[in-house]
Motif scaffolding. Sequence first.
Motif, short mmCIF file in Angstrom:
data_model
loop_
_atom_site.label_atom_id
_atom_site.label_comp_id
_atom_site.label_asym_id
_atom_site.label_seq_id
_atom_site.Cartn_x
_atom_site.Cartn_y
_atom_site.Cartn_z
N ILE A 177 17.46 -118.03 83.03
CA ILE A 177 17.20 -119.34 82.44
C ILE A 177 17.68 -119.30 81.00
O ILE A 177 17.26 -118.45 80.22
N CYS A 178 18.57 -120.22 80.66
CA CYS A 178 19.16 -120.31 79.32
C CYS A 178 18.72 -121.63 78.69
O CYS A 178 18.42 -122.60 79.39
N HIS A 179 18.69 -121.68 77.36
CA HIS A 179 18.35 -122.94 76.68
C HIS A 179 19.34 -124.04 77.05
O HIS A 179 18.97 -125.23 77.02
N SER A 180 20.56 -123.68 77.41
CA SER A 180 21.52 -124.69 77.85
C SER A 180 21.07 -125.36 79.15
O SER A 180 21.35 -126.54 79.38
N ASP A 181 20.37 -124.61 80.01
CA ASP A 181 19.80 -125.22 81.21
C ASP A 181 18.81 -126.31 80.83
O ASP A 181 18.80 -127.39 81.41
N ALA A 237 20.42 -126.89 87.85
CA ALA A 237 20.86 -126.07 86.72
C ALA A 237 20.96 -124.61 87.14
O ALA A 237 20.85 -124.27 88.32
N GLY A 238 21.17 -123.74 86.15
CA GLY A 238 21.29 -122.31 86.41
C GLY A 238 22.72 -121.83 86.36
O GLY A 238 23.55 -122.26 87.16
N HIS A 239 23.04 -120.98 85.37
CA HIS A 239 24.42 -120.53 85.21
C HIS A 239 24.50 -119.07 84.75
O HIS A 239 25.45 -118.68 84.09
N GLY A 273 29.06 -112.04 89.66
CA GLY A 273 28.28 -112.88 88.76
C GLY A 273 29.02 -114.18 88.47
O GLY A 273 30.25 -114.22 88.48
N ILE A 274 28.26 -115.25 88.23
CA ILE A 274 28.81 -116.54 87.83
C ILE A 274 28.15 -116.95 86.52
O ILE A 274 26.92 -116.95 86.42
N GLY A 275 28.96 -117.31 85.52
CA GLY A 275 28.43 -117.74 84.23
C GLY A 275 28.52 -119.24 84.03
O GLY A 275 28.38 -120.02 84.97
N TRP A 276 28.79 -119.65 82.78
CA TRP A 276 28.76 -121.08 82.44
C TRP A 276 29.83 -121.88 83.17
O TRP A 276 29.64 -123.05 83.48
N THR A 277 30.98 -121.26 83.48
CA THR A 277 32.11 -122.01 84.03
C THR A 277 32.30 -121.71 85.51
O THR A 277 32.24 -120.56 85.94
N ALA A 278 32.55 -122.79 86.29
CA ALA A 278 32.75 -122.65 87.72
C ALA A 278 34.20 -122.88 88.13
O ALA A 278 34.61 -122.44 89.20
N ASN A 279 34.99 -123.57 87.28
CA ASN A 279 36.35 -123.89 87.69
C ASN A 279 37.17 -124.26 86.46
O ASN A 279 36.63 -124.69 85.44
N SER A 280 38.47 -124.08 86.56
CA SER A 280 39.43 -124.50 85.54
C SER A 280 40.74 -124.80 86.27
O SER A 280 40.95 -124.34 87.40
N CYS A 281 41.63 -125.54 85.62
CA CYS A 281 42.79 -126.06 86.35
C CYS A 281 43.77 -124.97 86.79
O CYS A 281 44.42 -125.08 87.82
N GLY A 282 43.92 -123.90 85.98
CA GLY A 282 44.79 -122.80 86.34
C GLY A 282 46.25 -122.97 85.96
O GLY A 282 47.03 -122.02 86.10
N HIS A 283 46.63 -124.17 85.44
CA HIS A 283 48.06 -124.39 85.17
C HIS A 283 48.37 -124.89 83.76
O HIS A 283 49.53 -124.96 83.38
N CYS A 284 47.36 -125.25 82.96
CA CYS A 284 47.64 -125.69 81.59
C CYS A 284 47.96 -124.48 80.72
O CYS A 284 47.82 -123.33 81.14
N ILE A 300 26.84 -125.90 86.12
CA ILE A 300 25.74 -126.83 86.42
C ILE A 300 26.28 -128.14 86.99
O ILE A 300 25.69 -128.70 87.92
N ILE A 301 27.38 -128.64 86.46
CA ILE A 301 27.98 -129.86 87.01
C ILE A 301 28.46 -129.61 88.43
O ILE A 301 28.45 -130.50 89.29
N ASN A 302 28.86 -128.39 88.70
CA ASN A 302 29.32 -127.99 90.04
C ASN A 302 28.14 -127.71 90.98
O ASN A 302 28.34 -127.38 92.13
N ARG A 303 26.95 -127.82 90.47
CA ARG A 303 25.66 -127.46 91.05
C ARG A 303 25.42 -125.96 90.89
O ARG A 303 26.19 -125.13 91.36
N GLY A 304 24.32 -125.67 90.17
CA GLY A 304 24.11 -124.33 89.66
C GLY A 304 23.30 -123.39 90.53
O GLY A 304 23.10 -123.60 91.73
N GLY A 305 22.80 -122.34 89.87
CA GLY A 305 22.24 -121.19 90.54
C GLY A 305 20.74 -121.19 90.77
O GLY A 305 20.20 -120.20 91.24
N PHE A 306 20.04 -122.30 90.43
CA PHE A 306 18.64 -122.41 90.83
C PHE A 306 18.63 -122.81 92.30
O PHE A 306 18.19 -123.89 92.68
N ALA A 307 19.14 -121.94 93.14
CA ALA A 307 19.42 -122.27 94.53
C ALA A 307 19.56 -120.99 95.34
O ALA A 307 19.62 -119.89 94.79
N ASP A 308 19.63 -121.16 96.67
CA ASP A 308 19.83 -119.97 97.51
C ASP A 308 21.30 -119.57 97.58
O ASP A 308 21.62 -118.42 97.85
N LYS A 309 22.20 -120.54 97.33
CA LYS A 309 23.63 -120.25 97.29
C LYS A 309 24.30 -121.10 96.22
O LYS A 309 23.77 -122.12 95.78
#
Length: 339
Positions: A40-44, A61-63, A88-99, A118-127
């Motif tokens: 749990i982070c203050h950003s959550d 939340a959860g990252h 492990g998964i941190g704050w970022t879930a995806n990036s474009c890969g081409h810029c 978190i926008i991608n749906r975070g880790g306060f979950a089973d998956k």
Amino acid sequence: MSKIKSYAAPQAGAELELYEYDAGDLKPEDVEIKVEYCGICHSDLSMIDNEWGFSQYPLVAGHEVIGRVHALGSSAQDKGLKVGQRVGIGWTANSCGHCDACISGNQVNCAEGSVPTIINRGGFADKIRANWQWAIPLPESIDAASAGPLLCGGITVFKPLLMHHVTATSRVGVIGIGGLGHIAIKLLRAMGCEVTAFSSNPSKEQEILGMGADRVVNSRDPEALKALAGQFDLIINTVNVSLDWMPYFQALAYGGNFHTVGAVMKPFEVPAFSLIAGDRSIAGSSTGSPHELRTLMKLAGRAKVAPQTEEFPMSRINEAIQHVRDGKARYRVVLKADF
């Protein structure tokens, strides 16, 4: 359909409730991870409360996620990850890969807009799901129960060490010995640096020395700060409140850097000659790239760097969140999935 069980905030500031959602088909480039632990982070809390104005509800939340690969998308199956592997998964879930930022290895600064976990749906979950690049392989030697906070708080304080080319001979100061600062001290000790902790709480001195600091300076003592003029190659600020910054700028050696990762809302007031005289600079950063995260986890595994954590079962998530809100966490709270 692929159902995921989670704890979600139904609206801003609300307590979290059990929430099941259909994640749909796994995207070709994505990885699905079965969650074991999530910090749990203050950003959550900021996202739950919509402090930044872009939260979407119900919000999961959860990252700071530790878990094992559960499934791989069709294009992620030849990228070095295997089902059952701990990642492990941190704050970022995806990036474009081409810029330009992504191609240069600075995916966290993706020009197309990196997607927060978190926008991608975070880790306060089973998956949880994320692009394969952001699923960071973990060394077997790392302590899985406490490693989650390294993926956010840890990389936040590790990135300045990379940016400013810190070595074993560097003299580094850390302002604020909380969730971020205590990890910074442990990393700096592992790298062999001379470490000074700036704390406003004298009662924590022995504890901070036990973390690896060489000395602890009372940040409320003007004379103690004045005595440090010209000593530091790098000072990292982890607090988000405005202080009298001049003593810290004056404490920099020639070529020294003042680096903030604390989100201080008031502008820094710096006389130009404080920077011009001695080639000093002020910088800031957020989190890190997949490569920087991999580097951090390798160091943590090898040097046995582990955040100081308190563990709660995820079923007591609202109690754990209140513990963080009340400022009682010493120094990070981790949830153990118990769905």
